[in-house]
Design a protein around this motif. Structure first.
Motif, PDB file in Angstrom:
ATOM      1  N   THR A   3      -8.892  76.883  49.726  1.00 17.16           N
ATOM      2  CA  THR A   3      -9.517  77.944  48.926  1.00 17.16           C
ATOM      3  C   THR A   3      -8.678  79.218  48.959  1.00 17.16           C
ATOM      4  N   THR A   4      -8.120  79.522  50.124  1.00 21.95           N
ATOM      5  CA  THR A   4      -7.266  80.699  50.250  1.00 21.95           C
ATOM      6  C   THR A   4      -6.001  80.538  49.418  1.00 21.95           C
ATOM      7  N   CYS A   5      -5.429  79.341  49.408  1.00 22.98           N
ATOM      8  CA  CYS A   5      -4.266  79.082  48.547  1.00 22.98           C
ATOM      9  C   CYS A   5      -4.611  79.313  47.081  1.00 22.98           C
ATOM     10  N   ARG A   6      -5.759  78.801  46.663  1.00 19.43           N
ATOM     11  CA  ARG A   6      -6.158  78.987  45.263  1.00 19.43           C
ATOM     12  C   ARG A   6      -6.351  80.457  44.933  1.00 19.43           C
ATOM     13  N   TYR A   7      -6.911  81.206  45.876  1.00 22.40           N
ATOM     14  CA  TYR A   7      -7.084  82.645  45.631  1.00 22.40           C
ATOM     15  C   TYR A   7      -5.735  83.304  45.356  1.00 22.40           C
ATOM     16  N   TRP A   8      -4.761  83.092  46.251  1.00 21.11           N
ATOM     17  CA  TRP A   8      -3.475  83.762  46.079  1.00 21.11           C
ATOM     18  C   TRP A   8      -2.777  83.328  44.802  1.00 21.11           C
ATOM     19  N   ARG A   9      -2.850  82.044  44.464  1.00 23.33           N
ATOM     20  CA  ARG A   9      -2.188  81.585  43.240  1.00 23.33           C
ATOM     21  C   ARG A   9      -2.870  82.119  41.992  1.00 23.33           C
ATOM     22  N   THR A  10      -4.195  82.181  42.028  1.00 23.27           N
ATOM     23  CA  THR A  10      -4.922  82.753  40.899  1.00 23.27           C
ATOM     24  C   THR A  10      -4.578  84.217  40.738  1.00 23.27           C
ATOM     25  N   TRP A  11      -4.504  84.928  41.866  1.00 15.50           N
ATOM     26  CA  TRP A  11      -4.140  86.347  41.797  1.00 15.50           C
ATOM     27  C   TRP A  11      -2.735  86.525  41.248  1.00 15.50           C
ATOM     28  N   LEU A  12      -1.781  85.741  41.763  1.00 14.71           N
ATOM     29  CA  LEU A  12      -0.395  85.894  41.340  1.00 14.71           C
ATOM     30  C   LEU A  12      -0.225  85.559  39.861  1.00 14.71           C
ATOM     31  N   ALA A  13      -1.056  84.658  39.352  1.00 18.57           N
ATOM     32  CA  ALA A  13      -0.959  84.279  37.939  1.00 18.57           C
ATOM     33  C   ALA A  13      -1.258  85.452  37.019  1.00 18.57           C
ATOM     34  N   GLN A  14      -1.967  86.463  37.529  1.00 23.45           N
ATOM     35  CA  GLN A  14      -2.283  87.634  36.714  1.00 23.45           C
ATOM     36  C   GLN A  14      -1.097  88.583  36.592  1.00 23.45           C
ATOM     37  N   ALA A  15      -0.115  88.432  37.479  1.00 27.40           N
ATOM     38  CA  ALA A  15       1.032  89.333  37.487  1.00 27.40           C
ATOM     39  C   ALA A  15       2.069  88.890  36.466  1.00 27.40           C
ATOM     40  N   ARG A  16       2.727  89.876  35.891  1.00 27.12           N
ATOM     41  CA  ARG A  16       3.829  89.597  34.967  1.00 27.12           C
ATOM     42  C   ARG A  16       5.122  89.585  35.780  1.00 27.12           C
ATOM     43  N   ILE A  17       5.597  88.386  36.104  1.00 31.91           N
ATOM     44  CA  ILE A  17       6.850  88.234  36.850  1.00 31.91           C
ATOM     45  C   ILE A  17       7.912  87.755  35.865  1.00 31.91           C
ATOM     46  N   PRO A  18       8.945  88.549  35.594  1.00 34.48           N
ATOM     47  CA  PRO A  18       9.951  88.144  34.604  1.00 34.48           C
ATOM     48  C   PRO A  18      10.596  86.808  34.951  1.00 34.48           C
TER      49      PRO A  18
END
Length: 629
Positions: free
Chosen positions: A235-250
């Motif tokens: 669940t913690t992994c999913r949280y971080w990946r979901t959060w990171l997906a919101q970021a615009r990383i070139p």
């Protein structure tokens, strides 16, 4: 036998020591607190229930101040360590004589109730929040592995040994109490109490699992069983990946370090208030074996503009809004100005004390808690705050009503004090000086305030503030430039200071200005060690301290941005590549870098370093993609 000294008064950061190198630590976070894990699987630093609380595991600063290990018996060096991609969850793989073991570690984040009984929130509740729980799972991949668990908290920064009590049947849970705090250890291993620690050992075979969890949650809630523990890590992994997906990383060759920096900065955020700690640690030395040891578990106002720039560039607007609301909430001083730093709960008093019973990291003493710099005058604070408000206003296309009084008070404060000396951006503990970077940031304050007044339609204040900004600019260019056309550290010296690179970053001077080019080149040539930038020469600066310090990573990243600004794009790329190569094995940065040994120095991980990395990458990526500087 080596003494660790390579010359009079110099102690090597690479001297043999029972303390792991700073850069070899892994960092876990639940956005309430953070843990540092050594390569041998020991949690050597954890403060509960939040970043600035006393440590319960403090082996980072004294090998007898508490630790918590899960790993193979009699094996200290793992085969590999990495974060689960896109997360702050650590995976460590061990090879023993008889088998292979995988250990996963997470400070748990997941679906949360609206009210947090442990750390009350001033910001609106979020869907996912800390469970106040450290979960560790082990999986035997092949063969057989003897797994060892040792948990030895020492409460109150290594002052109070734990008193253990078994709870529940079959010796699978125990409570540790000390200094008014109780934590619970739960596991599927059979525990034994040995004085101030509990210990367990069990032989796992191929496919078998083990788990343990440390809780300081309400009711000391723990996982129900191994399946639940492993589910919490997932669940913690999913949280971080979901959060990171919101970021615009070139989509760029530097995508991975940008992602790791974004995760590090989020992991240094205190969600209940929106504040960001400069680092989760205290007293990691800037000088090996020396006394330049400070507590960084607080929020610096100087970081505001760099934080807002990074968050908005990454499209992390929610985090930017939360941080701005924290700034709006903090209490000003009696004259209406903001302090240079605040507690993560907004408190003003950060009284500094020393802990003489702790040995310090690799003998670096004193160990300090609190930070006396909170009472210093640093005139750069006004510019940092007002630049961040302008950035946020332009991004959101509105200036929140509650921020306008802050704009007025900080502009008025900068107007009053810009002619006065201060301690400077580096918090020198020597005599106040007329630091150029402080004057420069006062110019930023009035320049940005004037622009905000125009946006708000305040026809009276805008020209007044713009006029004061021009006065400050003229004063700097009259008194703050050497005969060689280089910006000085302060008005009474020709010494260099890396903080004058902010003249490029804040567009005080245009990229084609000869004085800016002279300043950037002088710093690159004369204020570096092996190509990495120092803050200043300690033998030329009255900073109230003794001893040498390492190169400052933020200053090297600032030089990258400044080189790009003056049109030296290839030099900027070259330095950026060098900086990316000296990251820690897990992609993190401390505050400083010892250019002679390749070791990291200072508190770790350091938000300022990661924020500057993002800013440096932005300057080059934009130049590469637009063909403009």
């Amino acid at each position: 036998m080596s003494t660790g000294h390579d010359g009079p008064g110099r102690f090597s950061s690479a001297a043999p020591s029972p303390f792991p190198p700073i850069e070899e630590y892994a960092y876990l976070s639940d956005c309430h607190t953070g843990a540092l894990l050594a390569p041998d699987g020991s949690v050597d630093w954890l403060c509960v229930p939040r970043f600035d609380a006393p440590s319960i595991f403090g082996s980072l600063l004294d090998r007898e101040a508490g630790t918590f290990r899960l790993g193979p018996d009699n094996i200290d060096h793992p085969t590999s360590r990495h974060y689960t991609p896109g997360t702050n969850v650590l995976e460590t793989t061990w090879r023993t004589k008889s088998g292979w073991l995988l250990v996963r570690d997470a400070l748990v984040i997941g679906p949360a109730p609206p009210d947090d009984e442990i750390n009350p929130h001033t910001r609106p509740p979020v869907d996912d929040d800390a469970h106040h729980l450290l979960v560790r799972t082990a999986h035997c991949l092949e063969g057989t592995v003897a797994v060892q668990l040792i948990c030895e908290p020492v409460f109150g920064y290594g002052h109070t040994p734990a008193e253990w009590t078994m709870t529940g049947p079959q010796r699978h849970a125990a409570d540790a109490t000390g200094a008014g705090l109780t934590v619970r250890l739960a596991t599927d291993l059979t525990l034994g109490i040995e004085g101030g620690r509990v210990r367990a050992r069990h032989l796992l075979s191929t496919g078998e699992h083990a788990w343990c969890a440390l809780s300081w949650a309400a009711g000391l809630a723990v996982p129900a069983d191994g399946d639940h523990a492993r589910a919490l890590v997932d669940t913690t992994c999913r949280y971080w990946r979901t959060w990171l997906a919101q970021a615009r990383i070139p989509d760029h060759r530097w995508r991975d370090p940008l992602q790791r920096s974004a995760l590090a900065i989020k992991g240094l955020t205190y969600v209940p208030t929106g504040a960001t700690v400069a680092a989760p640690t205290t007293s990691l030395p800037e000088t090996p074996g020396g006394a330049r040891n400070w507590d960084y578990r607080y929020t610096w106002m100087r970081d505001t503009t760099f934080t807002l720039r990074a968050l908005h560039w990454l499209d992390l607007d929610w985090e930017a809004e939360e941080f701005m609301q924290f700034i709006a909430d903090v209490q000003p001083t009696e004259d209406g100005s903001l302090q240079i730093m605040y507690g993560i709960d907004g408190r003003r008093e950060l009284t500094e004390t020393e802990l003489p019973d702790l040995s310090g990291y690799a003998g670096a003493r004193p160990v300090r808690v609190g930070n006396a710099a909170y009472s210093q005058r640093q005139n750069d604070v006004y510019g940092a705050v007002l630049d961040s408000i302008l950035l946020h206003t332009r991004r959101s296309q509105r200036l929140p009503r509650r921020l306008w009084p802050l704009v007025v008070s900080q502009a008025e404060a900068a107007t009053r004090i810009w002619t006065q000396p201060d301690q400077g951006i580096w918090e020198a503990r020597g005599e106040p000086r007329h630091y150029v970077s402080s004057k420069l940031m006062c110019w930023v304050a009035l320049d940005r305030a004037a622009k905000l007044a125009v946006l708000r339609g305040d026809a009276d204040r805008a020209p007044t503030w713009a006029h004061t900004a021009e006065q400050i600019r003229d004063d700097i260019l009259t008194h703050g430039v050497t005969t060689d056309g280089v910006l000085r550290q302060h008005y009474d010296t020709d010494a260099l200071d890396a903080s004058t690179l902010l003249a490029a970053n804040f567009r005080f001077l245009p990229g084609d200005d000869k004085r800016l080019a002279a300043t950037v080149n002088a710093i690159a040539e004369d204020l570096t060690e092996n190509g990495f930038v120092l803050r200043y020469r300690t033998d030329q600066t009255d900073d109230g301290q003794h001893g040498k310090e390492g190169t400052f990573l933020i200053c090297s990243f600032w030089l990258v941005s400044a080189l790009a600004h003056i049109g030296e794009l290839q030099r900027a790329r070259d330095l950026m590549e060098r900086l990316l190569r000296v990251k820690s094995p897990l992609g993190l940065y401390a505050e400083e870098y010892d250019a002679h040994t390749g070791r990291h120095l200072g508190n770790f991980p350091q938000a300022f370093s990661h924020l500057a990395l993002i800013g440096a990458a932005e300057s080059i990526i934009l130049a590469e993609r637009t063909g403009e500087l």
